[in-house]
Structure formats: C-alpha cells, structure tokens
Design an enzyme around this catalytic site. Structure first.
Site, mmCIF file in Angstrom:
data_model
loop_
_atom_site.group_PDB
_atom_site.id
_atom_site.type_symbol
_atom_site.label_atom_id
_atom_site.label_comp_id
_atom_site.label_asym_id
_atom_site.label_seq_id
_atom_site.Cartn_x
_atom_site.Cartn_y
_atom_site.Cartn_z
ATOM 1 N N TRP A 43 0.843 -1.187 0.000
ATOM 2 C CA TRP A 43 0.000 0.000 0.000
ATOM 3 C C TRP A 43 0.891 1.255 0.000
ATOM 4 C CZ3 TRP A 43 -0.630 3.877 3.778
ATOM 5 C CH2 TRP A 43 -1.693 4.758 3.522
ATOM 6 N N ASP A 46 -16.558 11.093 -1.931
ATOM 7 C CA ASP A 46 -15.897 9.867 -1.469
ATOM 8 C C ASP A 46 -16.608 9.285 -0.247
ATOM 9 O OD1 ASP A 46 -13.452 8.065 -0.634
ATOM 10 O OD2 ASP A 46 -12.871 8.958 -2.547
ATOM 11 N N ASP A 47 -15.921 8.439 0.453
ATOM 12 C CA ASP A 47 -16.406 7.709 1.631
ATOM 13 C C ASP A 47 -17.058 8.642 2.660
ATOM 14 O OD1 ASP A 47 -16.743 5.736 3.459
ATOM 15 O OD2 ASP A 47 -14.633 5.182 3.630
ATOM 16 N N LYS A 97 -16.908 5.329 -7.915
ATOM 17 C CA LYS A 97 -15.577 4.861 -7.522
ATOM 18 C C LYS A 97 -15.823 3.585 -6.730
ATOM 19 C CE LYS A 97 -11.610 6.348 -4.657
ATOM 20 N NZ LYS A 97 -11.030 7.478 -3.915
ATOM 21 N N ASP A 156 -14.579 0.750 -4.602
ATOM 22 C CA ASP A 156 -13.388 0.480 -3.790
ATOM 23 C C ASP A 156 -13.420 -0.940 -3.218
ATOM 24 O OD1 ASP A 156 -11.016 1.031 -2.494
ATOM 25 O OD2 ASP A 156 -11.719 2.934 -1.654
ATOM 26 N N ASN A 158 -11.141 -2.620 0.049
ATOM 27 C CA ASN A 158 -10.009 -2.260 0.896
ATOM 28 C C ASN A 158 -9.399 -3.346 1.780
ATOM 29 O OD1 ASN A 158 -9.261 0.445 0.345
ATOM 30 N ND2 ASN A 158 -11.275 1.079 1.055
ATOM 31 N N CYS A 203 -10.982 0.859 -7.918
ATOM 32 C CA CYS A 203 -10.095 1.297 -6.838
ATOM 33 C C CYS A 203 -9.980 0.157 -5.853
ATOM 34 C CB CYS A 203 -10.704 2.517 -6.149
ATOM 35 S SG CYS A 203 -9.769 3.076 -4.726
ATOM 36 N N ASP A 211 -2.843 5.176 -3.264
ATOM 37 C CA ASP A 211 -3.299 6.282 -2.428
ATOM 38 C C ASP A 211 -2.194 7.318 -2.270
ATOM 39 O OD1 ASP A 211 -5.732 5.124 -2.086
ATOM 40 O OD2 ASP A 211 -5.414 4.479 -0.012
HETATM 41 C C1 GLA Z 1 -9.386 3.869 0.033
HETATM 42 C C2 GLA Z 1 -9.186 4.647 -1.262
HETATM 43 C C3 GLA Z 1 -9.144 6.123 -0.968
HETATM 44 C C4 GLA Z 1 -10.423 6.541 -0.285
HETATM 45 C C5 GLA Z 1 -10.632 5.701 0.969
HETATM 46 C C6 GLA Z 1 -11.974 5.977 1.583
HETATM 47 O O1 GLA Z 1 -8.292 3.980 0.850
HETATM 48 O O2 GLA Z 1 -8.030 4.247 -1.914
HETATM 49 O O3 GLA Z 1 -8.967 6.856 -2.153
HETATM 50 O O4 GLA Z 1 -11.495 6.364 -1.159
HETATM 51 O O5 GLA Z 1 -10.552 4.324 0.697
HETATM 52 O O6 GLA Z 1 -12.182 5.245 2.729
#
Ligand code: GLA
Length: 712
Positions: A179, A347-348, A461, A463, A465, A511, A533
C-alpha cells in the site's frame, strides 16, 4: 543380397519416416511473432519455437525438439507441472497427448487456435486456447479442462499457460510493492531453480505485487533492443507465476490461478476454464512490449474506448475525509466548477444512520444516505452539480462490511471467515462472500438502487479495501471450501456483468485501497483505475513508471493533492505535482478553499491546458526516454500514431546545482516532419528550462538523433 533382417530394418525406417511426415505442426502467428508446436512420435505436443515471425517452410530448420507444451504430473515429468489431477480412481498421474486442433479467424486481425490434448487412458481433455491479436502482437492464452470419468476428479495445478525457453541467460523483471508504494520494478537473473511470484490474497490480490512480468533473453531488459517477453494475468484473485530453470538451464514459465489451498473438484462434463495470460514477445526491447499492451487495451479491452470523453475530476477524500456536510460539499462543488473540473466525486462517509460512517470503524454495508450529513439526500448534490454544469460521482465499497453495521447484524453468515475462529478484521472490515448468489444479488442491488434513485450519477468509484484471511464460506459445502478463491472471482464478475449491462455509460473507477486490483480480467468492466493512495509526486514517478509498463496511462487516475498529507511529509511544488499527474489521467484530491489565489489560478490553467493535450496521452504511443531508476532526470513521451503531435514529460528528481547534461532523444516522430516546440503547464512561472527551444522548429530526424537539452 539383402538379408531378411536388413529388409526388416529398411521397412521400419520407412515407417518412421511416414509417421514423421504426417506429424502435426501447428503455427500460431501474429504480424511479428510465431509460436510453433509439433506433435512428437509419442503423440506429445511440444513447443518448438517462440520468437520473431517465421514462415512454415522454415519450421524444420529453426524448430528444436522442444519441451512439453502443457506438462502434466505423470510419466517422467519432475518439474512444476501445468496440470496436476487426481483422477476419480485415485491415480495421481496424467499423460497428455495431442488429439486434434482447430484454427479459425474470429474477425479481421483476431485468430483463435484450439489444441485439444487428451489423457492416454482416462476420458480427460485439456484444450489449449490461443487467441492472437495479430496487429497488436498480443497472445491471449487460457486452458479448458473437462472429463467424463465416473466420479469427480480433483484439480491441484491448473495453470493457464506454460512457456519454455532455451537461452544462455534469462532476466526477470517483477512489479512488487505494498500500500502506498506500488509497482516497484526489480530485475534479477534467473538460474538454479525456481523463482516464484505469487499472491495468496484472493481479493485485492495485487497488494504486494502484480501478476505481470518482463522476461529478457539478451541480457537485462533494454528499452529499444533485445528480445523481451511481457506477460500479465487477467485475473483479480490469487495468482502465481513460476519461473523454473531445469538442470540444462532451460526455463519453464507457468502462469495462472495460485493453486494454494485451491484444489478444485471437477464434475464430469463441467468445464474448468482458467483465466488468460496475455503476453507478447518483442525483439525491440521492453518499450515495444508496453506499446503493444497499450494498443491492445485501447482496441480490445473495453475500458479505453477512445471516443468516450475523459472527465477531469475533483475528489473530496483528502479535502474532508469523513468530516463533511451538505454545505461543505456544495462549496467544494462550486469551487470545482469554478476551477474547470468536469466532475465532482463524493468519497467515503456519505452513508449509514444507525452506525454512521463517520470513521472507518462503522457503517460499511449500510448504503442509505446519512441523514445528519446529507438531510436532502444524494439527489441534492447531483442537482447542485448539474446547476454548476459539472457531473457528479460517488464512492462505494459494495463487497465489504463493518461488523458494526445493520447489514452484518442481519446477515452475519454473509462474510468470509473460517468457522470456530475469531473474526480477523482489516481496516475494521470484512469481505462479503460473493460465492453466495444471494450476496451477489445484494451487491448488485446496492449499485442498482443507488443508480435507480439517482439516475444522473455519472461516475462510481468502486473500492475494495482488504484481502482474504481466515478463508471460509458458510455458503459453500465443507468439501468445496477450497473453491472459495475462484468462486469469489466468478461471483464478482457476475455482479460486474449485470452492472455493466444495465449501466453501460456510467464511468466506474476500479479502486482497491491503492494498487490492489489492477488486471486485464477486471478492467473491461471499468473506465479507469486507482493505482495508489500515494499522491506524492516523487513516489508517483516510480509508481506510474512501473504501472504503465502494462496498463494504459489514460485510465490511470493520478491526483494532485496537498503536501504534506496523510501519506507524505515531502513538500513539492504544485507545478511538479501537476506535471507528474498530467502524465496520466489528471484529477485533484484537496480542499479548494484552502488554496491560495495563485495556486487556484495555476490549477485552473493546468486543468484547461490538460484538456488540450489529453488526447495525446489517451491515444499516443508511450516511449520511455530516461528511467527514474537510472537517472536524476526522468523523461517519457507520447507520440500520436499519425506522428503529428507528441508530448514530452521531464522531471528532475533532485535539484541539480551544476547543470544537467542529459540529452533527451525523442522517439516515434516522423523524421521528415517539422515539429515546433512549445512548453506547457508553465503558467505564471518566471523561468523556463527550455526557453532556448520555445517556438523553434526542428525535423523529427533532428530531435531523434541530436535530441534536446535543458538549461539550468
Ligand atoms: C481507500 C481509497 C481512498 C479513499 C478511501 C476511503 O483507501 O483508496 O482513495 O477512497 O478508501 O475510505
């Protein structure tokens, strides 16, 4: 006088000659390469040649006796096998021989060759598929395994491809990382045994490395010379690349799904289809490998349809993280419109009520809008964006759930975890079990609801994670737990297919917390991807350098953010950050109201200028001029195939006090055409390192043979 014995010997020789005349030779060609197989006397298919294009009349002169094209564990094979099967009766061995083959043109420039191998005894077939994109010189290879044994068989190794080489030296370049430091390139010489590159992560499988390699056969890989094979696996799950040199220094390269903990029970008549390895063999160095992959991606991989406009976007993640409300976002939308962005990306943090998504410990999975932050819903922001004449996009992570969520309370059995083990959280979250069709429907429903309720959302987007630990599915039966890795990917593809068939025009960013899911199997469902990121410009030079070896720059979202931020302490000039981000797909990730008037003016100009040349990045051929791994000055350029326009990017990694003598030799230009040099993205600067060249014209030949110099 001929003795009886001599007559017999003579007869046998003639018979052998007849057999060898009838022996099958199969040539698989692209415009520039040939891969040649022969069936040997025992019926085994052997790879006898892989190199620059050859005519079939010359096969006998150039082809070696070769190596098993798809070795199975059995007979005398002692290296890592492409296939390992336990048959219904418990037999551990397989002996594959040629059965038949077929070659047909699918469309102009694309040919499919299928070679069917079968076991000498058991009713098991292995079909080797080679789809050749002739003009791009890319081979897409996958394997299909099927059987008609009386009971299930178990697949232990099921690689997509097996390529062999017989050279004095082999040099392998890998792309590894973690990461925020993705796609580091390292080259090693292969000898004395095996080098394994692999992922056992299942989901977000590229976090520690990408399923991509360069293999150079004439010493370390060079940009414009030497034979280099480039390959990448089209699969987002666990993968394995094995490079094994045998006792005679022959190299065997296997690529495919990682067999780790993945044994697969195959029913009679079920077809097990592996993902594809995409590869190319260049005799003009690794630069050509890159250009072929980019061209192929533009023409055939869905994602990069040139005719679609590319939106330059402003993302609020680094502007606000989870801390925003409607008024804050409306201000950012207004600023984004004022600065010339095409799209605002929320975003989030916009969802969940019982367990509000105010941090990453809660709310994931509960995709209703958070009423405290956004009392008028997402629709209000979509309308606000439309009023300001920009598009609206939104973040989702639909494959994941926080234990602190209503979704988890309702469906604790929907997550991936092993029985009788504590939950192993990563970023406080768990993965939904996409092997379960009900979970697939749910995940599709999350996207469908959002887009049905807000039909003007232009961009998602998507994602993802975390990766799999403590693998286990409460949906799959006990004797199929090892199928999870594969069934997850199939489930994901089912969902993505449904999303794409209903919403073909919504832009979707792939993403995965940075670098975690970039492969040509997933990319066709997406329009662009988030590789890291880490937006630190200096780190980005390396990350983008590695990524664009295989993946097209125009899909590579590259954002300018403030420095320092949550990742970097390094302070770099705004111009430098823009110069680096502009070499891919430009965006920004910051709070515009915190910028000075000068910074805003510079950004506004950069965004405007980018729109005048982004077509060169989108459609141009990439030439790497000076590598950041070898030089302080880094340079790359894009040249349109009509050779009318080219764009050069050049950066200094560190300030140089005593001048820079590095000459940049251009590439891909028309030697006879005149090119006028113009500096871009230099708004408000009181210096230029190429003032001596500004506005001057040179022939392509001059620029390629004499090059240009920068001043202090
Ligand atoms: C990941 C994405 C970021 C952002 C966060 C939000 O880390 O890579 O760009 O969207 O999640 O929680």
């Amino acid at each position: 006088m001929v003795s009886v014995r001599n007559v017999f010997v003579l007869f046998v020789l003639v018979a052998i000659a007849l057999v060898s005349v009838q022996a099958q030779t199969i040539g698989i060609h692209t415009d520039a390469t040939s891969l040649v197989f022969k069936v040997d006397k025992s019926g085994e298919l052997r790879q006898c040649y892989f190199g620059g294009k050859v005519e079939s009349s010359t096969y006998d002169a150039i082809a070696t006796s070769g190596f098993a094209a798809h070795p199975a564990y059995g007979k005398d094979y002692v290296y890592e096998p492409a296939l390992r099967v336990v048959h219904a009766d418990g037999n551990l061995t397989t002996e594959l021989i040629y059965a038949n083959h077929d070659q047909r043109q699918l469309q102009e420039g694309i040919t499919l060759t299928q070679i069917v191998l079968k076991d000498k005894f058991y009713p098991l077939t292995v079909t080797l598929n080679y789809k050749t994109y002739n003009h791009e010189n890319i081979i897409e290879q996958w394997t299909e395994i099927a059987h008609q044994e009386k009971k299930d068989i178990t697949l232990h190794n099921f690689f997509s491809s097996h390529l062999t080489f017989q050279q004095p030296e082999y040099w392998l370049t890998s792309f590894s990382g973690n990461w925020a430091k993705e796609m580091n390139m390292a080259e090693v010489q292969l000898k004395d045994g095996s080098k394994i590159l692999e992922s056992k992560l299942g989901v977000r499988a590229n976090q520690f490395g990408h399923a991509a390699f360069l293999l150079a056969l004439d010493g370390p890989a060079q940009e414009a010379q030497g034979t280099v094979i480039g390959g990448t696996l089209a699969w987002p799950g666990s993968w394995k690349l094995s490079f094994e040199t045998d006792a005679q220094n022959n190299l065997k390269v296997l690529a495919g799904i990682n067999p780790f903990a993945s044994q697969y029970t195959l029913k009679a008549k079920e077809v097990f289809k592996t993902p594809a390895l995409l590869y190319t063999l260049s005799t003009q160095g690794k630069g050509e490998v890159t250009r072929r992959f980019h061209k192929w991606a533009r023409n055939h991989n869905g994602m990069h349809k040139s005719e679609r406009p590319r939106y330059t976007l402003l993302n609020n993640w680094e502007a606000t993280y989870f801390d925003f409300n409607e008024a804050v976002l409306k201000q950012i939308i207004a600023d984004a419109a004022d600065m010339g962005f095409d799209l605002f990306l929320l975003d989030d943090g916009w969802f969940a009520n019982k367990y509000p998504r105010d941090h990453d410990r809660a709310g994931l999975g509960d995709w209703e809008v958070n009423k405290m932050k956004l009392p008028n819903g997402v629709g209000e922001l979509v309308t606000e964006s439309q009023k300001k004449n920009i598009k609206f996009g939104i973040w989702i992570e639909p494959e994941m759930v926080n234990p602190k969520s209503e979704l988890y309370e309702k469906h604790p059995d929907w997550i991936i975890t092993a029985p009788n083990r504590e939950l192993d959280l990563s970023r406080n979250q768990l993965i939904l079990d996409l092997s379960n069709p009900k979970v697939q429907d749910h995940v599709y429903g999350v996207v469908d609801n959002l887009l049905t309720q807000n039909p003007d959302i232009a961009y998602l987007k998507w994602d993802c994670n975390r990766y799999i630990t403590n693998a286990g599915s409460s949906y799959l039966p006990a004797n199929q737990q090892t199928h999870l890795w594969i069934k997850y990917v199939e489930g994901l593809f089912n969902v993505l297919k449904k999303v794409r068939s209903k919403y073909p025009n919504v832009y979707i960013m792939l993403c995965s917390g940075g670098g975690g899911r970039i492969d040509y199997g997933t990319m066709p469902f997406f329009d662009e991807y988030w590789i890291s990121d880490n937006t630190d410009a200096l780190d980005r030079i390396f990350i983008q350098w590695g990524t664009t070896h295989f993946f097209p720059p125009i899909g590579l979202a590259s954002h300018v953010s403030v420095v320092p931020n949550h990742i970097t302490q390094r302070i770099t000039p705004l111009k430098f950050r823009f110069d680096v981000a502009m070499a891919a797909k430009l965006g920004m990730d910051l709070q515009p109201k915190d910028m000075t008037a000068d910074e805003k003016a510079f950004s506004r100009n950069a965004i405007k200028e980018y729109s005048t040349f982004k077509h060169i990045i989108q459609d141009g051929d990439l030439y790497r001029l000076l590598s950041p791994y070898e030089n302080n000055r880094v340079a790359l350029m894009y040249t349109l195939s009509n050779q009318r326009e080219a764009l050069v990017f050049s950066y200094l990694k560190q300030k140089e006090i005593y001048g820079n003598n590095q000459i940049l030799y251009m590439h891909g230009l028309d030697p006879k055409r005149n090119y006028t040099i113009k500096e871009v993205n230099n708004y408000g600067m009181n210096y230029s390192r190429i003032a001596h060249l500004e506005g001057k014209s040179f022939t392509g030949e001059f620029l390629m043979t004499h090059g240009v110099r920068f001043t202090m």
